[in-house]
Design a protein around this motif. Structure first.
Motif: not given
Length: 108
Positions: A79-91
């Protein structure tokens, strides 16, 4: 293709908290292996995550995700996850999922 070095360093730091990690260039970016199996990577400014088959539908329902396509074909288990949604918790949540999928494979 260049990869986001800041995101790559964030990934490395979070993975190294719990695992012995190795990094190598692959998939046009930088991937991180745990026990020899790729768990996650950085391609451009996005996160590439290994996902267990049972977790794939739920993973693709999350914000900012899409199937990983390489050379015109969708790669199952990624799966690819867009960089703009990757705050520390989500990452950290995504990396936990990638570690889980990589741990289910035999060590290399």
């Amino acid at each position: 293709m260049a990869y986001d070095e800041v995101l790559a360093e964030r990934v490395r730091e979070l993975l190294e908290e719990t695992d012995a990690v190795a990094a190598r260039k692959m998939f046009g970016g930088l991937v991180f292996t745990v026990r020899g199996n790729t768990a996650a990577g950085v391609v451009g400014d996005e996160l590439l995550v290994r996902v267990a088959p049972d977790d794939t539908p739920q993973a693709l329902a999350q914000p900012g995700t899409r199937p990983y396509e390489f050379r015109g074909r969708i790669s199952k288990g990624w799966v690819i996850v867009a960089g703009e949604v990757l705050d520390d918790h989500v990452l950290n949540d995504w990396l936990r999922l990638g570690r889980k999928a990589a741990a289910a494979l035999p060590p290399k």
